[in-house]
Design a protein around this motif. Structure first.
Motif, short mmCIF file in Angstrom:
data_model
loop_
_atom_site.label_atom_id
_atom_site.label_comp_id
_atom_site.label_asym_id
_atom_site.label_seq_id
_atom_site.Cartn_x
_atom_site.Cartn_y
_atom_site.Cartn_z
N PRO A 94 0.81 -1.21 0.00
CA PRO A 94 0.00 0.00 0.00
C PRO A 94 0.85 1.27 0.00
N ARG A 95 0.19 2.36 -0.26
CA ARG A 95 0.78 3.69 -0.05
C ARG A 95 0.20 4.23 1.25
N HIS A 96 0.95 5.12 1.89
CA HIS A 96 0.47 5.78 3.11
C HIS A 96 -0.05 7.16 2.69
N ILE A 97 -1.35 7.31 2.74
CA ILE A 97 -2.01 8.56 2.34
C ILE A 97 -2.71 9.16 3.54
N GLU A 98 -2.51 10.45 3.76
CA GLU A 98 -3.20 11.12 4.87
C GLU A 98 -3.96 12.33 4.35
N VAL A 99 -5.13 12.54 4.92
CA VAL A 99 -6.00 13.64 4.51
C VAL A 99 -6.00 14.71 5.59
N GLN A 100 -5.67 15.92 5.19
CA GLN A 100 -5.68 17.06 6.12
C GLN A 100 -7.11 17.58 6.28
N ASN A 103 -18.65 22.83 11.41
CA ASN A 103 -18.19 23.15 10.06
C ASN A 103 -16.78 22.59 9.88
N ALA A 104 -16.52 21.98 8.73
CA ALA A 104 -15.22 21.38 8.49
C ALA A 104 -14.92 21.32 7.00
N VAL A 105 -13.63 21.31 6.68
CA VAL A 105 -13.17 21.19 5.30
C VAL A 105 -12.04 20.17 5.25
N HIS A 106 -11.72 19.73 4.05
CA HIS A 106 -10.50 18.95 3.86
C HIS A 106 -9.57 19.75 2.97
N LEU A 107 -8.28 19.55 3.15
CA LEU A 107 -7.27 20.22 2.32
C LEU A 107 -6.44 19.16 1.60
N ASP A 161 -13.15 27.33 -1.75
CA ASP A 161 -11.97 28.20 -1.89
C ASP A 161 -10.68 27.41 -2.04
N LEU A 162 -10.71 26.13 -1.71
CA LEU A 162 -9.50 25.32 -1.63
C LEU A 162 -9.25 24.58 -2.94
N VAL A 163 -8.40 25.14 -3.76
CA VAL A 163 -8.08 24.58 -5.07
C VAL A 163 -6.59 24.25 -5.12
#
Length: 448
Positions: A206-212, A220-224, A326-328
């Motif tokens: 596998p790859r180690h992938i993390e989501v900010q 209220n929440a977003v991912h980056l 806004d997060l592009v």
């Protein structure tokens, strides 16, 4: 907004927080041990206060000393950085009980995600994909055998309270299961005071992938986006990049939305990272870090945001300054962790810096507390710098990293800089076609 915050950390991350606070017009208090009296974070803060001797147990981990420093200086909030007390729920509770704001998530959320079984159960209930395995802790070897029959081999046995690769053992067959099970329990007990373990299916490559993720504590929440942290040695990250070379925009949007929804539902506040193993276009949750990550600068680079500034704003009760739309993603960023370590054994190498020259130029960032004549103390983590580059695409970021590594000078101690110069020549690194096992195999072949 706070008028003054205390930074309960040292090294480059303490400097990182101090710089963000200064741009916001917020005063800073640096705490330090006697070994760090001449450290850069002490010099850069508005105020500094010694909280104990060199041992981190008696200084940076001393809750009474840090609370006293807040009361003496009048600091209204504490930023923990990463490591030390950043994910200590009891510390957060004590801070809040003293009327001081902790810049980060609540004690409840730290406690929830600090126990890996609770974290996995919580995430599963929130719709986050998890690795097949035991439902909660495995009390004895007979129960471990039952999980093995249902899940199949290979399996990985993990200490519930584990971290940093400790309390993790691989069992590729029924013959290896008992030894792996008992060793994982023993390591969990000796390192974390908790011998509870759980079992998961072991993924082959596998790859180690993390989501900010980032939440305001009010639903209220977003991912980056994500970071790829697959280049690891003994479960310790060595190089991180964003976005992940193997993740398409569609997959990014899907897993990001899942993570953002999950942290919104629990009312999470501040920065957090949800970590996955990724294989064959599938994500499997492994843990959530309830703090700022060492590798946060690569996310800042591709989104043009200041995560530390945002942490401080949200802790002060302000709204997040960005929304999901806004997060592009803009370009590509890579970070390498530079440690004061002697190759090939990666043994710590404290000592005096006789010459230090940081690289520069477009798209190059150096997060470090080094300076000419600085003496690296032997008491703390060997991480001394982070070199971060940003380019319009991955090839440009790699070219900048190659160039910056050629400019970087750290003399007087051994470092891992030669390792990264060598890795830049490897085809797997150039193409991004690697997994969590690649670096270990490369080190065996090239460094013995």
């Amino acid at each position: 907004m706070f008028s003054k915050i205390l930074v309960a950390n040292r090294g480059e991350i303490a400097l990182r927080v101090i710089r963000a606070a200064r741009e916001m017009g917020v005063g800073t208090v640096a705490v330090h041990s006697t070994a760090d009296s001449d450290a850069m974070h002490v010099r850069m803060a508005d105020e500094a206060i010694c909280i104990g001797p060199p041992s981190s147990t008696l200084s940076y981990l001393s809750v009474p000393a840090i609370i006293s420093a807040c009361e003496i200086t009048g600091a209204e909030a504490i930023h923990p950085g990463y490591g030390f007390l950043s994910e200590n729920a009891q510390f957060v509770q004590i801070v809040e009980d003293h009327g001081i704001k902790f810049i980060g998530p609540s004690a409840e959320h730290i406690r929830m995600m600090g126990d890996k079984i609770t974290a996995k159960d919580t995430m599963k209930a929130l719709g986050v994909p998890c690795v097949p395995g035991s439902d909660g802790g495995v009390p004895d070897f007979e129960a471990a055998q039952a999980v093995a029959r249902e899940t199949g081999f290979p399996l990985i046995i993990k200490a519930t309270a584990g971290g940093g690769g400790k309390g993790m053992k691989l069992a590729r067959s029924a013959e290896e299961l008992e030894t792996a099970f008992r060793t994982a329990r023993s390591e969990g007990k000796s390192n974390f005071g908790n011998d509870e373990v759980y079992i998961e299916r072991y993924l082959g490559a596998p790859r180690h992938i993390e989501v900010q993720v980032f939440g305001d504590g009010r639903g209220n929440a977003v991912h980056l986006g994500e970071r790829d942290c697959s280049l690891q040695r003994r479960h310790q990250k060595v190089l991180e990049e964003a976005p992940g070379p193997a993740i398409s925009p569609e997959i990014r949007a899907r897993i990001g939305a899942t993570c953002a929804k999950a942290v919104a539902e629990i009312g999470y506040e501040g920065a957090g990272t949800i970590e996955f193993l990724y294989e064959n276009d599938e994500f499997f949750f492994i843990e959530m870090n309830t703090r700022l990550q060492v590798e946060h600068p690569v996310t800042e680079a591709i989104f043009g945001v200041d995560l530390v500034r945002e942490q401080i704003r949200v802790a002060a009760g302000e709204e997040m300054s960005f929304r999901q739309e806004d997060l592009v993603v803009n370009g590509h960023s890579i970070e390498v962790r530079i440690n004061a370590e002697k190759l090939p054994n990666f043994s710590p190498c404290p000592g005096k810096i006789t010459q230090y020259h940081a690289p520069g130029g477009l798209g190059v960032r150096m997060d470090s507390a080094l300076y000419d004549g600085y003496s690296i103390p032997p008491y703390y983590d060997s991480l001394i710098a982070k070199l971060i580059v940003h380019g319009r695409d991955r090839p440009e970021a790699l070219a900048r990293l190659h160039r910056a590594l050629g400019e970087l000078i750290v003399d007087g101690v051994d470092t891992t800089i030669p390792l990264f110069r060598a890795l830049m020549e490897e085809e797997a690194v150039q193409t991004g076609e690697y997994n969590i096992h690649w670096l270990e195999k490369w080190l065996e072949t090239n460094l013995g």
